[in-house]
Design a protein around this motif. Structure first.
Motif, PDB file in Angstrom:
ATOM      1  N   ASP A   1       0.874  -1.172   0.000  1.00 26.70           N
ATOM      2  CA  ASP A   1       0.000   0.000   0.000  1.00 26.70           C
ATOM      3  C   ASP A   1       0.915   1.226   0.000  1.00 26.70           C
ATOM      4  O   ASP A   1       1.396   1.666   1.047  1.00 26.70           O
ATOM      5  N   TRP A   2       1.155   1.801  -1.180  1.00 20.01           N
ATOM      6  CA  TRP A   2       2.156   2.846  -1.302  1.00 20.01           C
ATOM      7  C   TRP A   2       1.729   4.146  -0.622  1.00 20.01           C
ATOM      8  O   TRP A   2       2.579   4.918  -0.178  1.00 20.01           O
ATOM      9  N   GLU A   3       0.447   4.393  -0.499  1.00 21.79           N
ATOM     10  CA  GLU A   3      -0.002   5.577   0.247  1.00 21.79           C
ATOM     11  C   GLU A   3       0.379   5.456   1.717  1.00 21.79           C
ATOM     12  O   GLU A   3       0.809   6.430   2.348  1.00 21.79           O
ATOM     13  N   GLN A   4       0.223   4.247   2.260  1.00 19.72           N
ATOM     14  CA  GLN A   4       0.607   4.020   3.657  1.00 19.72           C
ATOM     15  C   GLN A   4       2.116   4.139   3.838  1.00 19.72           C
ATOM     16  O   GLN A   4       2.597   4.701   4.827  1.00 19.72           O
ATOM     17  N   VAL A   5       2.871   3.601   2.886  1.00 19.86           N
ATOM     18  CA  VAL A   5       4.334   3.705   2.980  1.00 19.86           C
ATOM     19  C   VAL A   5       4.758   5.170   2.915  1.00 19.86           C
ATOM     20  O   VAL A   5       5.637   5.612   3.669  1.00 19.86           O
ATOM     21  N   ALA A   6       4.142   5.932   2.032  1.00 23.70           N
ATOM     22  CA  ALA A   6       4.475   7.359   1.934  1.00 23.70           C
ATOM     23  C   ALA A   6       4.179   8.076   3.250  1.00 23.70           C
ATOM     24  O   ALA A   6       4.958   8.936   3.690  1.00 23.70           O
ATOM     25  N   ALA A   7       3.054   7.723   3.881  1.00 28.13           N
ATOM     26  CA  ALA A   7       2.720   8.339   5.168  1.00 28.13           C
ATOM     27  C   ALA A   7       3.760   7.980   6.226  1.00 28.13           C
ATOM     28  O   ALA A   7       4.198   8.835   7.011  1.00 28.13           O
ATOM     29  N   LYS A   8       4.194   6.727   6.249  1.00 27.34           N
ATOM     30  CA  LYS A   8       5.206   6.292   7.221  1.00 27.34           C
ATOM     31  C   LYS A   8       6.549   6.965   6.960  1.00 27.34           C
ATOM     32  O   LYS A   8       7.318   7.221   7.890  1.00 27.34           O
ATOM     33  N   SER A   9       6.833   7.269   5.700  1.00 29.93           N
ATOM     34  CA  SER A   9       8.130   7.888   5.380  1.00 29.93           C
ATOM     35  C   SER A   9       8.226   9.314   5.901  1.00 29.93           C
ATOM     36  O   SER A   9       9.329   9.861   5.976  1.00 29.93           O
ATOM     37  N   ASN A  10       7.101   9.902   6.237  1.00 25.08           N
ATOM     38  CA  ASN A  10       7.093  11.273   6.772  1.00 25.08           C
ATOM     39  C   ASN A  10       6.852  11.310   8.274  1.00 25.08           C
ATOM     40  O   ASN A  10       6.770  12.385   8.858  1.00 25.08           O
ATOM     41  N   ARG A  11       6.753  10.128   8.878  1.00 26.55           N
ATOM     42  CA  ARG A  11       6.470  10.054  10.311  1.00 26.55           C
ATOM     43  C   ARG A  11       7.793  10.078  11.079  1.00 26.55           C
ATOM     44  O   ARG A  11       8.356   9.041  11.428  1.00 26.55           O
ATOM     45  N   ILE A  12       8.287  11.267  11.336  1.00 27.44           N
ATOM     46  CA  ILE A  12       9.602  11.390  11.963  1.00 27.44           C
ATOM     47  C   ILE A  12       9.530  12.417  13.081  1.00 27.44           C
ATOM     48  O   ILE A  12       8.815  13.421  12.982  1.00 27.44           O
ATOM     49  N   GLY A  13      10.257  12.148  14.158  1.00 25.01           N
ATOM     50  CA  GLY A  13      10.240  13.023  15.318  1.00 25.01           C
ATOM     51  C   GLY A  13      10.886  14.371  15.032  1.00 25.01           C
ATOM     52  O   GLY A  13      11.722  14.509  14.127  1.00 25.01           O
ATOM     53  N   ALA A  14      10.476  15.355  15.817  1.00 25.03           N
ATOM     54  CA  ALA A  14      11.079  16.690  15.701  1.00 25.03           C
ATOM     55  C   ALA A  14      12.576  16.591  15.978  1.00 25.03           C
ATOM     56  O   ALA A  14      13.017  15.852  16.858  1.00 25.03           O
ATOM     57  N   GLY A  15      13.343  17.341  15.214  1.00 26.94           N
ATOM     58  CA  GLY A  15      14.791  17.353  15.414  1.00 26.94           C
ATOM     59  C   GLY A  15      15.542  16.416  14.503  1.00 26.94           C
ATOM     60  O   GLY A  15      16.771  16.306  14.601  1.00 26.94           O
ATOM     61  N   TYR A  16      14.813  15.723  13.581  1.00 28.73           N
ATOM     62  CA  TYR A  16      15.460  14.796  12.653  1.00 28.73           C
ATOM     63  C   TYR A  16      14.949  15.059  11.243  1.00 28.73           C
ATOM     64  O   TYR A  16      13.830  15.554  11.043  1.00 28.73           O
ATOM     65  N   HIS A  17      15.758  14.697  10.258  1.00 31.84           N
ATOM     66  CA  HIS A  17      15.280  14.689   8.885  1.00 31.84           C
ATOM     67  C   HIS A  17      15.937  13.536   8.139  1.00 31.84           C
ATOM     68  O   HIS A  17      16.942  12.975   8.591  1.00 31.84           O
ATOM     69  N   ILE A  18      15.315  13.148   7.031  1.00 32.38           N
ATOM     70  CA  ILE A  18      15.748  11.986   6.262  1.00 32.38           C
ATOM     71  C   ILE A  18      16.410  12.444   4.963  1.00 32.38           C
ATOM     72  O   ILE A  18      15.933  13.370   4.301  1.00 32.38           O
ATOM     73  N   GLU A  19      17.507  11.792   4.616  1.00 36.24           N
ATOM     74  CA  GLU A  19      18.159  12.037   3.328  1.00 36.24           C
ATOM     75  C   GLU A  19      18.405  10.692   2.648  1.00 36.24           C
ATOM     76  O   GLU A  19      18.686   9.691   3.316  1.00 36.24           O
ATOM     77  N   HIS A  20      18.291  10.691   1.329  1.00 35.33           N
ATOM     78  CA  HIS A  20      18.493   9.467   0.553  1.00 35.33           C
ATOM     79  C   HIS A  20      19.634   9.666  -0.441  1.00 35.33           C
ATOM     80  O   HIS A  20      19.727  10.714  -1.094  1.00 35.33           O
ATOM     81  N   PHE A  21      20.487   8.632  -0.555  1.00 33.05           N
ATOM     82  CA  PHE A  21      21.649   8.709  -1.446  1.00 33.05           C
ATOM     83  C   PHE A  21      21.681   7.464  -2.326  1.00 33.05           C
ATOM     84  O   PHE A  21      21.911   6.359  -1.835  1.00 33.05           O
ATOM     85  N   PRO A  22      21.431   7.617  -3.635  1.00 32.99           N
ATOM     86  CA  PRO A  22      21.317   6.461  -4.515  1.00 32.99           C
ATOM     87  C   PRO A  22      22.621   5.754  -4.841  1.00 32.99           C
ATOM     88  O   PRO A  22      22.604   4.708  -5.464  1.00 32.99           O
TER      89      PRO A  22
END
Length: 337
Positions: A155-176
């Motif tokens: 369920d890609w909508e659910q995965v997208a929602a989980k990918s933005n579920r992050i605590g304050a003070g952190y951010h995500i970066e992706h490196f291919p």
């Protein structure tokens, strides 16, 4: 008549590479049905390239010129410099003729000649390899459970929602293509968490591990394995708080393999593991649309990672064992067989 000879994939003929592939796929189909077959793409590179401090060797078994078995050996370096890791398989129609044992002892003698004390391999529960290795003195040391995610069920909508579920003070970066040089030292610090036990004659420090990561990334690329890395960054410090890694092999492009997923202890409890893995799956879907399944591993009993994987749709698949034996015991097992 069966003949065992040393084999160099880098200079082998195309016909021999094709024969290797045929026998490997036959062995996989017999032992672990349902696994995706391998392809010819970058296969020679995969079999040949090694880390700078390591050395590969290989032998094949031939029956009247026909390849019927193979063993590849990697003489490890760094903290595992006393260990040789092998991969061995034989053509199913030629089993129970002693071919596997002869290949195994060829690798063991080579390991002994290069001052290796232990020989190690990975096996899947319930396959003929369990009894084979036990008969040659191997015993299980580590047990892991693989989980499999079919991307067609996600369920890609659910995965997208989980990918933005992050605590304050952190951010995500992706490196291919792996972490950039600017993050490598911090990335290496996070990877050092996996190094629990001091090792004689090896001084572990971030600089050493960063160099090892550079070598590892170069070797992955040289072997036809495309790396993807997602990291969680502690925004205030700029340090890596967590990481997750995945590769897509050119020789098996429809299944991706997930490697380490690590959250630094002081940053646990914020859901970083789930968020990073979700973000990595989204990136994978875009970059590698041919991938059908993702395989990951976790130690048996790692309930936290099992829950994370289950929330993303992974399902338990197989049990894998690391089997290990003293090199001397393997050689002796053939003398007394």
């Amino acid at each position: 008549m069966v003949r065992i000879r040393e084999w160099e994939p880098a200079t082998a003929s195309d016909a021999e590479i094709d024969a290797w592939l045929r026998v490997y796929n036959a062995a996989i189909a017999a032992d672990v049905p349902g696994e995706p077959p391998w392809r010819r793409d970058r296969l020679r590179d995969y079999l040949s390239a090694a880390m700078p401090i390591e050395r590969r060797a290989a032998w094949i078994a031939e029956d009247h010129g026909e390849l019927i078995g193979y063993v590849g050996e990697n003489l490890l370096g760094y903290d595992m410099a006393g260990t040789a890791v092998i991969e061995l398989f034989t053509e199913p129609a030629h089993r129970r003729r002693g071919v596997g044992g002869e290949l195994l002892v060829a690798a063991a003698r080579h390991a002994a000649a290069h001052d290796r004390d232990l020989i190690s391999t990975e096996i899947v529960e319930g396959t003929p390899t369990v009894d084979f290795y036990a008969a040659h003195g191997f015993r299980p040391t580590v047990v892991e459970e693989s989980s499999l995610l079919s991307l067609s069920t996600v369920d890609w909508e659910q995965v997208a929602a989980k990918s933005n579920r992050i605590g304050a003070g952190y951010h995500i970066e992706h490196f291919p293509d792996g972490p950039p040089e600017t993050l490598l030292a911090s990335y290496a610090d996070a990877k050092l968490i996996l190094r629990h036990t001091p090792v004689a004659d090896v001084e572990w420090h971030a600089g050493f591990e960063a160099s090892r990561i550079r070598d590892s990334l170069r070797t992955l690329r040289a072997r036809g394995l495309r790396p993807y890395v997602t990291v969680a960054i502690h925004t205030a410090s700029g340090e890596v708080a967590g990481l997750t890694e995945l590769v897509v092999p050119a020789h098996r492009p429809d299944r991706a393999d997930q490697y380490d997923t690590i959250v630094v202890p002081e940053h646990r409890g914020y859901g970083l593991g789930l968020t990073m893995k979700a973000r990595l799956l989204l990136a994978l879907r875009t970059a590698e649309p041919q991938v059908e399944t993702v395989q990951t591993w976790q130690p048996v009993g790692d309930e936290q990672m099992l829950r994370v994987n289950a929330e993303l749709g992974f399902r338990p698949h197989r049990r894998w064992y690391d089997y290990e034996a003293p090199v001397s015991a393997v050689i002796e097992s053939r003398r007394t067989a």
